[in-house]
Design a protein around this motif. Structure first.
Motif, mmCIF file in Angstrom:
data_model
loop_
_atom_site.group_PDB
_atom_site.id
_atom_site.type_symbol
_atom_site.label_atom_id
_atom_site.label_comp_id
_atom_site.label_asym_id
_atom_site.label_seq_id
_atom_site.Cartn_x
_atom_site.Cartn_y
_atom_site.Cartn_z
ATOM 1 N N TRP A 258 0.852 -1.197 0.000
ATOM 2 C CA TRP A 258 0.000 0.000 0.000
ATOM 3 C C TRP A 258 0.885 1.244 0.000
ATOM 4 O O TRP A 258 1.730 1.417 0.866
ATOM 5 N N VAL A 259 0.642 2.075 -0.998
ATOM 6 C CA VAL A 259 1.386 3.326 -1.127
ATOM 7 C C VAL A 259 0.603 4.414 -0.402
ATOM 8 O O VAL A 259 -0.568 4.645 -0.724
ATOM 9 N N PRO A 260 1.188 5.088 0.621
ATOM 10 C CA PRO A 260 0.456 6.141 1.337
ATOM 11 C C PRO A 260 0.036 7.283 0.406
ATOM 12 O O PRO A 260 0.477 7.382 -0.743
ATOM 13 N N THR A 261 -0.820 8.131 0.944
ATOM 14 C CA THR A 261 -1.391 9.223 0.151
ATOM 15 C C THR A 261 -0.307 10.104 -0.450
ATOM 16 O O THR A 261 0.650 10.484 0.220
ATOM 17 N N MET A 262 -0.493 10.397 -1.754
ATOM 18 C CA MET A 262 0.399 11.295 -2.491
ATOM 19 C C MET A 262 -0.359 12.581 -2.776
ATOM 20 O O MET A 262 -1.456 12.539 -3.356
ATOM 21 N N ALA A 263 0.201 13.720 -2.372
ATOM 22 C CA ALA A 263 -0.524 15.001 -2.431
ATOM 23 C C ALA A 263 -0.940 15.351 -3.851
ATOM 24 O O ALA A 263 -2.024 15.909 -4.070
ATOM 25 N N LYS A 264 -0.129 15.039 -4.842
ATOM 26 C CA LYS A 264 -0.419 15.373 -6.246
ATOM 27 C C LYS A 264 -0.640 14.123 -7.097
ATOM 28 O O LYS A 264 -0.480 14.164 -8.323
ATOM 29 N N GLY A 265 -0.993 13.019 -6.484
ATOM 30 C CA GLY A 265 -1.283 11.822 -7.243
ATOM 31 C C GLY A 265 -0.044 11.009 -7.554
ATOM 32 O O GLY A 265 1.066 11.306 -7.124
ATOM 33 N N LEU A 266 -0.250 9.959 -8.362
ATOM 34 C CA LEU A 266 0.804 9.000 -8.664
ATOM 35 C C LEU A 266 1.972 9.632 -9.401
ATOM 36 O O LEU A 266 3.132 9.335 -9.136
ATOM 37 N N ASP A 267 1.656 10.537 -10.364
ATOM 38 C CA ASP A 267 2.709 11.143 -11.175
ATOM 39 C C ASP A 267 2.962 12.606 -10.841
ATOM 40 O O ASP A 267 3.698 13.292 -11.557
ATOM 41 N N GLY A 268 2.317 13.116 -9.756
ATOM 42 C CA GLY A 268 2.550 14.496 -9.346
ATOM 43 C C GLY A 268 1.781 15.530 -10.143
ATOM 44 O O GLY A 268 2.080 16.726 -10.052
ATOM 45 N N SER A 269 0.770 15.108 -10.945
ATOM 46 C CA SER A 269 0.031 16.069 -11.777
ATOM 47 C C SER A 269 -1.458 16.102 -11.460
ATOM 48 O O SER A 269 -2.230 16.724 -12.183
ATOM 49 N N ASN B 250 -5.027 16.890 -9.256
ATOM 50 C CA ASN B 250 -5.575 18.051 -8.540
ATOM 51 C C ASN B 250 -5.982 17.708 -7.117
ATOM 52 O O ASN B 250 -6.319 18.601 -6.338
ATOM 53 N N GLU B 251 -6.024 16.427 -6.788
ATOM 54 C CA GLU B 251 -6.397 16.011 -5.445
ATOM 55 C C GLU B 251 -5.536 14.811 -5.044
ATOM 56 O O GLU B 251 -4.980 14.120 -5.916
ATOM 57 N N PRO B 252 -5.411 14.545 -3.737
ATOM 58 C CA PRO B 252 -4.560 13.447 -3.288
ATOM 59 C C PRO B 252 -5.127 12.084 -3.694
ATOM 60 O O PRO B 252 -6.344 11.912 -3.845
ATOM 61 N N THR B 253 -4.245 11.133 -3.855
ATOM 62 C CA THR B 253 -4.620 9.745 -4.118
ATOM 63 C C THR B 253 -3.679 8.826 -3.342
ATOM 64 O O THR B 253 -2.603 9.228 -2.927
ATOM 65 N N PHE B 254 -4.138 7.576 -3.154
ATOM 66 C CA PHE B 254 -3.267 6.549 -2.609
ATOM 67 C C PHE B 254 -3.361 5.342 -3.527
ATOM 68 O O PHE B 254 -4.173 5.337 -4.476
ATOM 69 N N ALA B 255 -2.539 4.329 -3.318
ATOM 70 C CA ALA B 255 -2.478 3.241 -4.284
ATOM 71 C C ALA B 255 -2.108 1.939 -3.592
ATOM 72 O O ALA B 255 -1.582 1.921 -2.479
ATOM 73 N N VAL B 256 -2.431 0.815 -4.313
ATOM 74 C CA VAL B 256 -2.007 -0.516 -3.908
ATOM 75 C C VAL B 256 -1.345 -1.146 -5.134
ATOM 76 O O VAL B 256 -1.806 -0.995 -6.264
ATOM 77 N N GLY B 257 -0.218 -1.815 -4.920
ATOM 78 C CA GLY B 257 0.524 -2.375 -6.047
ATOM 79 C C GLY B 257 0.991 -3.795 -5.771
ATOM 80 O O GLY B 257 1.179 -4.205 -4.625
ATOM 81 N N ARG B 258 1.137 -4.567 -6.896
ATOM 82 C CA ARG B 258 1.664 -5.929 -6.829
ATOM 83 C C ARG B 258 2.677 -6.122 -7.949
ATOM 84 O O ARG B 258 2.597 -5.478 -8.989
ATOM 85 N N LYS B 259 3.585 -7.046 -7.728
ATOM 86 C CA LYS B 259 4.546 -7.405 -8.759
ATOM 87 C C LYS B 259 4.024 -8.610 -9.535
ATOM 88 O O LYS B 259 3.611 -9.612 -8.959
ATOM 89 N N LEU B 260 4.003 -8.493 -10.893
ATOM 90 C CA LEU B 260 3.545 -9.560 -11.770
ATOM 91 C C LEU B 260 4.734 -10.063 -12.570
ATOM 92 O O LEU B 260 5.403 -9.287 -13.264
ATOM 93 N N SER B 261 5.006 -11.362 -12.490
ATOM 94 C CA SER B 261 6.112 -11.970 -13.243
ATOM 95 C C SER B 261 5.515 -12.944 -14.244
ATOM 96 O O SER B 261 5.175 -14.090 -13.914
ATOM 97 N N GLN B 262 5.308 -12.493 -15.449
ATOM 98 C CA GLN B 262 4.742 -13.316 -16.519
ATOM 99 C C GLN B 262 5.570 -13.048 -17.772
ATOM 100 O O GLN B 262 5.271 -12.161 -18.554
ATOM 101 N N GLY B 263 6.655 -13.764 -17.913
ATOM 102 C CA GLY B 263 7.591 -13.427 -18.983
ATOM 103 C C GLY B 263 8.465 -12.290 -18.504
ATOM 104 O O GLY B 263 9.464 -12.484 -17.840
ATOM 105 N N LYS B 264 8.059 -11.074 -18.778
ATOM 106 C CA LYS B 264 8.733 -9.894 -18.255
ATOM 107 C C LYS B 264 8.031 -9.441 -16.982
ATOM 108 O O LYS B 264 6.848 -9.721 -16.774
ATOM 109 N N GLU B 265 8.740 -8.697 -16.139
ATOM 110 C CA GLU B 265 8.208 -8.285 -14.838
ATOM 111 C C GLU B 265 7.517 -6.930 -14.956
ATOM 112 O O GLU B 265 8.085 -5.986 -15.522
ATOM 113 N N TYR B 266 6.283 -6.877 -14.392
ATOM 114 C CA TYR B 266 5.486 -5.651 -14.398
ATOM 115 C C TYR B 266 4.979 -5.399 -12.989
ATOM 116 O O TYR B 266 4.884 -6.316 -12.165
ATOM 117 N N TYR B 267 4.653 -4.123 -12.708
ATOM 118 C CA TYR B 267 4.024 -3.730 -11.445
ATOM 119 C C TYR B 267 2.597 -3.285 -11.748
ATOM 120 O O TYR B 267 2.377 -2.346 -12.527
#
Length: 704
Positions: free
Chosen positions: A195-206, A208-225
């Motif tokens: 769990w990624v805590p709240t980011m004031a400007k969102g995931l990429d900093g652009s 208009n309101e705060p967001t938070f996120a949940v992420g997982r690592k996927l390994s299927q051939g190449k690795e993705y998040y």
């Protein structure tokens, strides 16, 4: 006789001291009812008044304070328990909410189509197939975002920045997401949700309101998040129904201490600086200068804490009534205590003040004062005792006056006799002291001569020792000069060898410089070959393209030849740079050696001059040793003469000391007689003075 006289003096002094201590009463005369206190604070009545007043008031205040404190403590405990339960329940609801988002991220992993597309994305080389697979994955992500409005974006972020980046946000800044620090945390999870805590400007900093996120690592051939970016409104809607009371505030804080949710959106994403309480027990923290009761509940799914803060002043506002009642009762108690204190002052303080005034008059010498207080209590008994004491003191003063007159007459006669005895003893002491001083001076001068002779002997011995040591040191210096000459010869020889080696090194470096020039020419030839090979591979590629399908195999070979030519050209460039660097360093080495060669020649010349100096020092030290031996022989002759003088001075000193001791013994006996006479005079003077003071002190008292 001397002991009897001292006993009489001590007896008179004791009587005088007893009289001074006993005479402590005061005269008032007349009426004493209107007596005023000089300092009311020191009076017994005022002290009793203050004691009663303060005791009653302190009891009332302590009882009120205890009641207020106990009620406040009970209210705080009840509110703390309720707040802890509320935060725990709310944390449980938040855990269920966040668990739903985790399940949503798991659905992507269990979706066979999604994982198949992701696998194809990792292995395909065809541009069209790559584009089509990315589109299908994007459709899958958009379907979830459209179904739930709480999602801001869902993104597939590649671990390798050169791979395909897929996101539902059309304006998402790819570079900002690829460089996000939380990707390392997701990678460490190895498939577990992070769990990624709240980011004031969102995931990429652009945003208009705060967001938070949940992420997982996927390994299927190449690795993705897989990152699900969630709007903060999802938590705000859940927290809208949580109300802990007036002035309260609610926060969600991550494990790292950053604010995931708070009453002010501007603080989301920043550090929580008010102190995080434990889940088991509430604690008191200071928020903007105000004490708050802080309780926490644990969101178990990601170990975030839901913190509720309630102002302490709000909790205890109902207990203020007890405090107000305490002040009212304290005022009533103060009035009652003041009345009791005034009664005590009138019944105890005033009679004591009258007795104090009578004693002040007695202290001034008036022994006729008497108390007229007639009571049956302790104060009345004290008044009767005062009157009896004044009667006894009056009789004692009459008797002392008669005795003081007799003592004064005896002291005058004794003083005259003591003066005559002291005069005769003083003349004897002066004559004896002059004889003792002369003998003492002779002994002192003899001792000084003896000490001086001993000092001369010590100094002669010191000079002899110093000459011997200087002779040894001069021999050592001569030997060191000889060894230095030998070392300098060796140094000259080795310096010449160093010069030959330096000259040989310069020649070899020149030859190495010529070799690097030849290597440079060979590298130029190899570079031209690489360019020609690259041109030939390009022509072969063009011809293979013209041949169509039949020339595909030849095109691959031409492409490999071109890559090989590029690698050769790059390697030749690197080798050329290294050769140029070696050539520059060779030039610098030649320059340094050219500058060092004249320095070596100057060094050889300096060493030769130093060798000549060592020879001169050796010759001078030989002459110095011979002269030092002659001086030592002369000092030894002086030592024999000093020994004879020292024996003569010792005999003179012994005779002078014996004479001085005899004179001092006579002077001591004379001084002792003089001291006895002076003591007798002083005792007589003291007896006369004491008699006068006793008579003067007794004259202060008024007796009828």
């Amino acid at each position: 006789m001397k002991k009897s006289f001292r006993e009489r003096v001590d007896s008179i002094n004791w009587k005088k001291g007893a009289e001074s201590v006993s005479v402590f009463s005061k005269k008032v005369g007349g009426q004493l009812k209107g007596t005023k206190l000089e300092n009311p604070i020191r009076s017994v009545g005022m002290k009793l008044f203050l004691l009663i007043f303060c005791s009653i008031l302190a009891c009332v205040l302590c009882l009120g304070w205890f009641s207020y404190s106990k009620s406040s403590s009970i209210i705080k405990q009840k509110v703390a328990d309720a707040t802890t339960q509320t935060t725990a329940q709310t944390a449980g609801k938040m855990s269920l909410l966040l668990e739903g988002y985790e399940r949503a991220s798991l659905q992507f992993i269990t979706d066979s189509d999604f994982m198949g597309y992701l696998s194809t994305l990792g292995v395909t080389k065809d541009d069209y197939e790559l584009f089509d697979t990315a589109r299908k994955l994007n459709d899958k992500l958009n379907a979830v975002v459209m179904a739930d409005s709480s999602y801001e974006t869902i993104s597939l972020v590649p671990k390798n920045p050169s791979d395909q980046f897929i996101t539902t946000g059309s304006s998402t800044n790819k570079d900002a997401v690829l460089n996000a620090p939380f990707l390392a945390k997701i990678d460490e999870g190895n498939g577990r949700a992070y769990w990624v805590p709240t980011m004031a400007k969102g995931l990429d900093g652009s945003r208009n309101e705060p967001t938070f996120a949940v992420g997982r690592k996927l390994s299927q051939g190449k690795e993705y998040y897989l990152i699900l970016e969630i709007k903060i409104k999802a938590i705000s809607d859940q927290m809208a129904g949580v109300d802990l009371g007036e002035g309260s505030s609610t926060y969600i804080v991550s494990e790292e201490g950053s604010i995931v949710y708070g009453p002010d959106t501007e603080t989301m994403g920043s550090s929580y600086s008010y102190g995080i309480p434990s889940v088991e027990e509430a604690s008191t923290v200071s928020i903007e200068g105000t004490d708050n009761l802080s309780a926490a509940g644990l969101i178990e799914i990601n170990d975030w804490k839901l913190i509720g803060n309630i102002p302490v002043s709000y909790m205890v506002k109902d207990a203020k009534q007890i405090s107000t009642l305490t002040w009212i009762i304290s005022l009533v108690a103060a009035l009652i205590a003041a009345g009791i204190g005034l009664i005590v002052m009138l019944t105890v303080g005033r009679p004591l003040a009258q007795l104090r005034t009578l004693m002040n008059e007695g202290e001034k010498g008036n022994l006729t004062v008497r108390s007229n207080i007639r009571k049956k209590d302790e104060i009345g008994q004290l008044s009767d005792s005062f009157n009896r004491m004044m009667e006894e003191i009056t009789g004692l003063v009459r008797q002392t006056n008669a005795s003081a007159q007799e003592v004064l007459e005896t002291a005058v006669a004794l003083t005259e006799s003591s003066r005559k005895t002291a005069g005769a003893a003083k003349e004897i002491a002066v004559a004896t002291e002059e004889i003792a001083n002369g003998a003492t001076n002779l002994a002192v001068e003899s001792e000084k001569g003896t000490d001086l002779t001993i000092q001369i002997g010590s100094q002669v011995q010191s000079v002899i020792s110093s000459n011997v040591q200087m002779g040894q040191s001069a021999g050592e210096v001569e030997e060191a000069s000889r060894k230095g000459s030998e070392y300098m010869g060796t140094l000259i020889q080795k310096t010449g060898q160093t010069e030959d080696m330096t000259r040989s090194m310069v020649d070899k470096v020149d030859k190495l410089k010529e070799s690097t020039s030849s290597i440079r020419k060979i590298l130029d030839v190899l570079g031209n070959v690489s360019k020609q090979t690259n041109i030939l591979s390009l022509n072969a590629t063009i011809e293979a393209a013209r041949a169509g399908t039949a020339g595909k195999g030849f095109m691959v070979v031409a492409d490999e030849i071109r890559k090989l030519a590029d690698q050769s050209r790059q390697s030749i460039g690197v080798v050329g740079e290294i050769v140029e660097k070696i050539q520059r360093e060779i030039d610098e080495t030649v320059s340094v050696l050219s500058e060092a060669y004249p320095i070596f020649q100057e060094q050889i010349e300096s060493v030769r001059e130093a060798n000549q100096i060592f020879y001169v020092v050796q010759d001078n030290m030989t002459d110095f040793v011979q002269r030092l031996e002659n001086a030592t022989e002369s000092v030894r002759n002086l030592e024999g003469a000093q020994t004879t003088l020292s024996l003569a001075m010792s005999n003179v000193s012994a005779v002078a000391q014996e004479s001085s001791a005899t004179s001092e013994q006579v002077a001591s006996l004379s001084n002792e007689q003089l001291n006895i006479s002076d003591g007798l005079v002083q005792l007589s003077n003291r007896l006369e003075a004491v008699s006068g003071k006793l008579k003067e002190a007794l004259s202060r008292f008024t007796v009828v």
